[in-house]
Design an enzyme around this catalytic site. Structure first.
Site, PDB file in Angstrom:
ATOM      1  N   ASP A 181      30.832 154.361 115.935  1.00  0.00           N
ATOM      2  CA  ASP A 181      31.283 154.596 114.551  1.00  0.00           C
ATOM      3  C   ASP A 181      32.697 155.187 114.440  1.00  0.00           C
ATOM      4  O   ASP A 181      33.045 156.100 115.191  1.00  0.00           O
ATOM      5  CB  ASP A 181      30.392 155.632 113.849  1.00  0.00           C
ATOM      6  CG  ASP A 181      28.920 155.413 114.057  1.00  0.00           C
ATOM      7  OD1 ASP A 181      28.532 154.420 114.666  1.00  0.00           O
ATOM      8  OD2 ASP A 181      28.150 156.278 113.603  1.00  0.00           O
ATOM      9  N   GLU A 229      22.003 155.487 107.453  1.00  0.00           N
ATOM     10  CA  GLU A 229      22.977 156.289 108.181  1.00  0.00           C
ATOM     11  C   GLU A 229      24.336 156.167 107.506  1.00  0.00           C
ATOM     12  O   GLU A 229      24.569 155.284 106.677  1.00  0.00           O
ATOM     13  CB  GLU A 229      23.115 155.759 109.618  1.00  0.00           C
ATOM     14  CG  GLU A 229      21.800 155.541 110.338  1.00  0.00           C
ATOM     15  CD  GLU A 229      21.976 154.978 111.750  1.00  0.00           C
ATOM     16  OE1 GLU A 229      21.494 155.623 112.679  1.00  0.00           O
ATOM     17  OE2 GLU A 229      22.590 153.911 111.923  1.00  0.00           O
ATOM     18  N   ARG A 245      21.572 163.053 109.228  1.00  0.00           N
ATOM     19  CA  ARG A 245      22.898 163.063 109.883  1.00  0.00           C
ATOM     20  C   ARG A 245      24.002 162.395 109.068  1.00  0.00           C
ATOM     21  O   ARG A 245      23.774 161.822 108.025  1.00  0.00           O
ATOM     22  CB  ARG A 245      22.790 162.366 111.238  1.00  0.00           C
ATOM     23  CG  ARG A 245      22.245 160.948 111.183  1.00  0.00           C
ATOM     24  CD  ARG A 245      22.119 160.366 112.581  1.00  0.00           C
ATOM     25  NE  ARG A 245      21.532 159.033 112.571  1.00  0.00           N
ATOM     26  CZ  ARG A 245      20.223 158.806 112.674  1.00  0.00           C
ATOM     27  NH1 ARG A 245      19.369 159.792 112.800  1.00  0.00           N
ATOM     28  NH2 ARG A 245      19.775 157.562 112.644  1.00  0.00           N
TER      29      ARG A 245
HETATM   30  N1  DQQ Z   1      25.834 156.480 115.240  1.00  0.00           N
HETATM   31  C1  DQQ Z   1      25.997 157.901 115.401  1.00  0.00           C
HETATM   32  C2  DQQ Z   1      25.128 158.520 114.366  1.00  0.00           C
HETATM   33  C3  DQQ Z   1      24.987 157.459 113.358  1.00  0.00           C
HETATM   34  C4  DQQ Z   1      24.929 156.201 114.183  1.00  0.00           C
HETATM   35  C5  DQQ Z   1      25.630 158.302 116.791  1.00  0.00           C
HETATM   36  C6  DQQ Z   1      25.308 154.963 113.462  1.00  0.00           C
HETATM   37  O1  DQQ Z   1      25.720 159.679 113.838  1.00  0.00           O
HETATM   38  O2  DQQ Z   1      23.882 157.632 112.545  1.00  0.00           O
HETATM   39  O3  DQQ Z   1      26.542 157.743 117.725  1.00  0.00           O
HETATM   40  O4  DQQ Z   1      25.805 153.967 114.313  1.00  0.00           O
END
Ligand code: DQQ
Length: 467
Positions: A33, A212, A156
């Site tokens: 991300d 997310e 998150r």
């Molecule tokens: N990738 C992150 C998280 C999110 C997810 C972890 C989405 O914070 O929810 O690497 O690709």
């Protein structure tokens, strides 16, 4: 600012034909991300989920790069690293950067537990112009998942904005046995957070089990847009957008759509000094772990796109600032297309603008990255009667409905770059594909179609952004 090591790493991987040349990716190893995307005193800062030790997903750090035009990037040192014994000891997950009265402040998710199942919200700030970051000593600032979630493991990706003297924050989550959920909070100081209510709740049968990476922003006089990345049980992750009105902390949806029909995931937006809303997203790989390990890298960011809404409340996207790296230009005049037309031009780093008339019974499109023996190619094909876009590479096929108004022309914008093809149709349908050309040989371009009429074709050969 480019460190010796990162320049050498980039040089070492530059001969890989699958490695993009004008899209951002780290010097090596894993990226997912985009994080903390912000324009700060004229410079764009892009942070990203990064495993600096392997081309596979692992303990998450925040990588960091800076740019003045969103196209050319310089690598900076890691911004966040997990701290043993703290709220982020298993990983520094996604989040955002805000301007807290002149102090750049990151809000991110810290994870703990063998499966990153303890997810709490943390703060960090910088006092040297976003170069180094100090974590707040009393992290986490928020750890309790709202009881109505009925679960405690998915909580998150804070997205924070300011209205007057109040901060608002969204968190991605889910409600047990219901679906994805986005929870809304408010605070006066970024430290003490009050839970308000869900901004929106999904339906696991329709749009994913966990939501997310939320984004929420005003995009026109009276319209707000919510973007969520929906994680599905089948790992066919999809980014949805919702358009609606927002008053007294309540969001009323009036329309919705899919932001990308291919590999783009977990996008993050930021507003620039011209008040434009700019989106950047992770272009996921579509290859095996073994191939990523052999390549030594994984994950690419999209070219940033400026967002807008059309009169029908559809989200429109236009790639930013590519003029500066457009090289040799090829132009084709209007003509009928009834068979494959191979072009003189070859290459794997191209910016393409193709416009076709909407012929009643026709099919039209382009084949890219075509090998001499015809065994490999990416085809991008629009079927007028079915109003459907089809993108095929090897045994993979992706489809999207593209409804054209009567007389509306089909406009294909394609950013081809090694293993990436970002396809945007009529500025409102996005389908990001990955392709893995097996050799560095010559890769041809063909116009394809039947009963079609090409209005114009412009192709630019693109320069590398790494010099
Ligand atoms: N990738 C992150 C998280 C999110 C997810 C972890 C989405 O914070 O929810 O690497 O690709």
């Amino acid at each position: 600012m480019l460190t010796e090591t990162s320049a050498l790493l980039r040089q070492r991987l530059a001969l890989d034909p699958q490695r993009p040349r004008y899209h951002f990716l780290p010097p090596s190893n894993w990226m997912n991300d985009p994080n903390g995307f912000i324009q700060w005193q004229g410079q764009w800062h892009l942070f990203y989920q990064h495993n600096p030790y392997s081309p596979l997903w692992g303990k998450m750090h925040w990588g960091h790069a800076v740019s003045s035009d969103l196209i050319h990037w310089s690598d900076l040192p890691l911004a966040l690293t997990p701290t043993i014994g703290s709220a982020d000891e298993a990983g520094c997950y996604s989040g955002c950067t805000v301007d807290n009265n002149g102090i750049p402040t990151i809000m991110y998710t810290g994870t703990r537990g063998a499966h990153n199942e303890i997810q709490t919200q943390c703060l960090a700030s910088s006092h040297d112009g976003l170069l180094t970051w100090q974590k707040y000593v009393h992290n986490p600032v928020l750890s309790d998942v709202p009881p109505e979630a009925g679960q405690t493991q998915d909580f998150r990706d804070p997205f924070v904005w300011c209205e007057g003297d109040t901060w608002y924050m969204l968190l991605g989550s889910r409600i047990h046995n219901v679906g994805g959920a986005i929870f809304l909070y408010r605070s006066k100081n970024l430290i003490d957070w009050e839970y308000l209510h869900p901004l929106l709740i999904g339906d696991s049968k329709r749009n994913g089990i966990v939501w997310e990476c939320p984004n929420f922003f005003k995009l026109s006089e009276d319209r707000w847009v919510l973007i969520v990345s929906a994680y599905t049980a089948e790992h066919i992750n999809v980014v949805y957008y919702f358009v609606g009105s927002y008053a007294e902390q309540r969001f009323t949806v009036i329309s919705e759509g899919i932001l990308d029909y291919g590999q783009l995931y977990a996008p993050l937006t930021a507003v620039d000094d011209q008040d434009r809303r700019v989106l950047i997203g992770w272009l996921r790989e579509a290859r095996s772990n073994e191939s990523m390990e052999a390549a030594g890298w994984s994950g690419v960011q999209s070219i940033p796109r400026v967002l807008s809404l059309d009169p029908e409340n559809r989200l429109c996207m236009s790639p930013i600032n590519l003029d500066s790296i457009r090289g040799r230009h090829h132009h084709l005049e209007a003509q009928a297309v009834d068979q494959r037309i191979p072009l003189e031009l070859r290459g794997l780093a191209l910016d393409i603008e193709a416009v076709f008339e909407q012929q009643a019974l026709g099919c039209c499109g382009l084949a890219l990255a075509c090998t001499e023996d015809g065994s490999e190619y990416l085809s991008i094909f629009y079927d007028v009667p079915a109003q459907r876009l089809m993108v095929r590479y090897a045994d993979q096929e992706r489809k999207a409905t593209v409804s054209l108004a009567p007389q509306e022309r089909l406009q294909l914008r394609i950013l081809l770059d090694g293993s990436v093809a970002e396809i945007i149709v009529n500025e409102r349908i996005s389908l990001s594909a990955r392709l893995y050309p097996s050799s560095a040989g010559s890769h041809g371009v063909q116009i394809i179609g039947q009963g079609a009429y090409l209005h114009s074709l412009d192709i630019w050969e693109m320069a590398s952004i790494w010099g």
